[in-house]
Design an enzyme around this catalytic site. Structure first.
Site, PDB file in Angstrom:
ATOM      1  N   HIS A  34     -13.711  11.305 -15.321  1.00  0.00           N
ATOM      2  CA  HIS A  34     -12.700  12.058 -14.573  1.00  0.00           C
ATOM      3  C   HIS A  34     -12.003  12.987 -15.570  1.00  0.00           C
ATOM      4  O   HIS A  34     -11.613  12.575 -16.664  1.00  0.00           O
ATOM      5  CB  HIS A  34     -11.707  11.093 -13.938  1.00  0.00           C
ATOM      6  CG  HIS A  34     -10.483  11.757 -13.394  1.00  0.00           C
ATOM      7  ND1 HIS A  34     -10.551  12.897 -12.622  1.00  0.00           N
ATOM      8  CD2 HIS A  34      -9.162  11.460 -13.524  1.00  0.00           C
ATOM      9  CE1 HIS A  34      -9.322  13.259 -12.301  1.00  0.00           C
ATOM     10  NE2 HIS A  34      -8.466  12.414 -12.843  1.00  0.00           N
ATOM     11  N   CYS A  63      -7.703  10.068  -7.773  1.00  0.00           N
ATOM     12  CA  CYS A  63      -8.678  10.650  -8.719  1.00  0.00           C
ATOM     13  C   CYS A  63      -9.989   9.870  -8.786  1.00  0.00           C
ATOM     14  O   CYS A  63     -10.981  10.379  -9.302  1.00  0.00           O
ATOM     15  CB  CYS A  63      -8.070  10.777 -10.108  1.00  0.00           C
ATOM     16  SG  CYS A  63      -6.648  11.860 -10.127  1.00  0.00           S
ATOM     17  N   ASN A 104      -6.904  18.972 -14.100  1.00  0.00           N
ATOM     18  CA  ASN A 104      -7.188  17.770 -13.324  1.00  0.00           C
ATOM     19  C   ASN A 104      -7.264  18.142 -11.838  1.00  0.00           C
ATOM     20  O   ASN A 104      -6.243  18.467 -11.229  1.00  0.00           O
ATOM     21  CB  ASN A 104      -6.069  16.748 -13.580  1.00  0.00           C
ATOM     22  CG  ASN A 104      -6.311  15.424 -12.876  1.00  0.00           C
ATOM     23  OD1 ASN A 104      -7.169  15.328 -11.999  1.00  0.00           O
ATOM     24  ND2 ASN A 104      -5.555  14.412 -13.256  1.00  0.00           N
TER      25      ASN A 104
END
Ligand code: ACO
Length: 319
Positions: A246, A113, A276
């Site tokens: 993020h 990520c 996500n």
């Protein structure tokens, strides 16, 4: 002095939308649980014939158009992904071919990520060092293929998508600083612990996560990452016009913002719409906030992310 500036942004989400209501029919979960624990309302799922390079291609075309340049003017491609099209060649090389250009360096970055921040920091070095004029930096992911759709603790969290920026040489400061970190001792806390050998799969090819441990670690290092970026640039939290974290969990985002004293009005949150998307989430959120006019010239924009590895980092930008 030579700097790099973001001259164009782009993003792409696959057509198919998977809602929380649909997930209620697939696993023992509820729209209410997903919304309150994560902030996610829906996510996009790639079609069977779509690959990460296809998502990347759409986002890249949009970033190139925004930058006002042709693909042939790109002299570096860095693509962050955890879900490459194939083991090799790199998805960056496949993207390069799909863009119809050749010759410039193209490679993938694997930092889960935090991948986009890693890719951006690397491209910034190339551009500021005078080794390239226009770098294409992409985050593209198809997490729907590495999720166990019967595991409610992970399948509700992720989605597919891509985001891209063009980084262009400039005599005006754009990227002010980047900071990257990793601590591999946490490598088993968040992983897809599988490989192939002799034509057979070894291990579990799905996202395995100790959610609470990731949560606690993320909150700790994201605060440190923001403070590190502010200190390096002699800025205070109040100088940040937009925080682009993020997009993993609204509670992580709110907690980080609160600890730093950054009001939520200055935080770009798009995870409700796409979940996500790992390496794609920061450039996706950035593109949305650029296109809707929130981000304006001269403003300070701070990107920060954390992911499997663990990896984490930041990029501070004067827009
Ligand atoms: N629906 C309903 N109930 C659920 C679901 C679900 N989808 N998932 C878990 N539960 C249950 C659990 O079984 C547990 O039940 P119990 O109390 O009966 O045992 C209860 O909900 C609470 O579970 P927790 O795991 O404690 O829930 P938590 O509030 O911690 O939220 C979550 C879980 C959303 C995963 C959170 O821990 C989180 O966001 N972690 C961080 C994830 C992240 O940020 N990742 C970023 C990096 S990702 C990358 O790098 C690829």
């Amino acid at each position: 002095m030579t700097y790099s500036r973001i001259s164009g942004t782009g993003s792409y989400l696959p057509e198919r939308i998977l809602t929380n209501d649909e997930l209620e029919r697939m696993v023992d979960t509820s729209d209410e649980w997903i919304r309150t624990r994560t902030g996610i309302v829906e996510r996009h799922i790639a079609a069977d014939n779509e690959m990460a390079s296809d998502l990347a291609l759409n986002a890249s075309r949009s970033a190139l158009a925004a930058a006002g340049i042709q693909a042939a003017e790109i002299d570096l491609i860095i693509l962050a992904t955890t879900t490459p099209d194939v083991i090799f060649p790199s998805t960056a090389c496949i993207l390069q071919d799909k863009l119809g250009v050749g010759g410039c360096p193209a490679f993938d970055v694997q930092a889960v990520c935090s991948g986009f921040v890693y890719a951006l920091a690397t491209a910034d070095m190339f551009v500021r060092g005078g080794r390239c004029r226009n770098a294409l930096v992409v985050g593209a992911e198809i997490y729907s293929r590495i999720l166990d759709w019967s595991d409610r603790s992970t399948c509700v969290l992720f989605g597919d998508g891509a985001g891209a920026v063009v980084l262009t040489q400039s005599d005006q400061a754009g990227i002010l600083s980047t900071h990257l970190h990793a601590d591999g001792s946490h490598r088993e806390t968040l992983a897809v612990p599988a490989n192939i050998a002799g034509g057979k799969l070894r291990g579990t090819p799905f996202v395995m996560m100790e959610g609470n441990a990731v949560f606690k670690f993320a909150i700790q290092v994201l605060e440190e990452a923001v403070e590190e970026a502010l200190a390096e640039n002699d800025l205070r939290a109040s100088d940040i016009d937009w925080l682009i974290p993020h997009q993993a969990n609204i509670r992580i985002i709110q907690s980080t913002a609160k600890k730093l004293g950054i009001p939520m009005e200055k935080v770009v949150v798009t995870l409700d719409k796409h979940g996500n998307t790992s390496a794609a989430s920061i450039p996706l959120a950035l593109d949305i906030a650029v296109r809707d006019g929130r981000i304006k010239p001269g403003q300070h924009v701070l990107l920060e992310g954390v992911g499997g590895g663990f990896t984490w980092g930041s990029a501070l930008i004067r827009w």
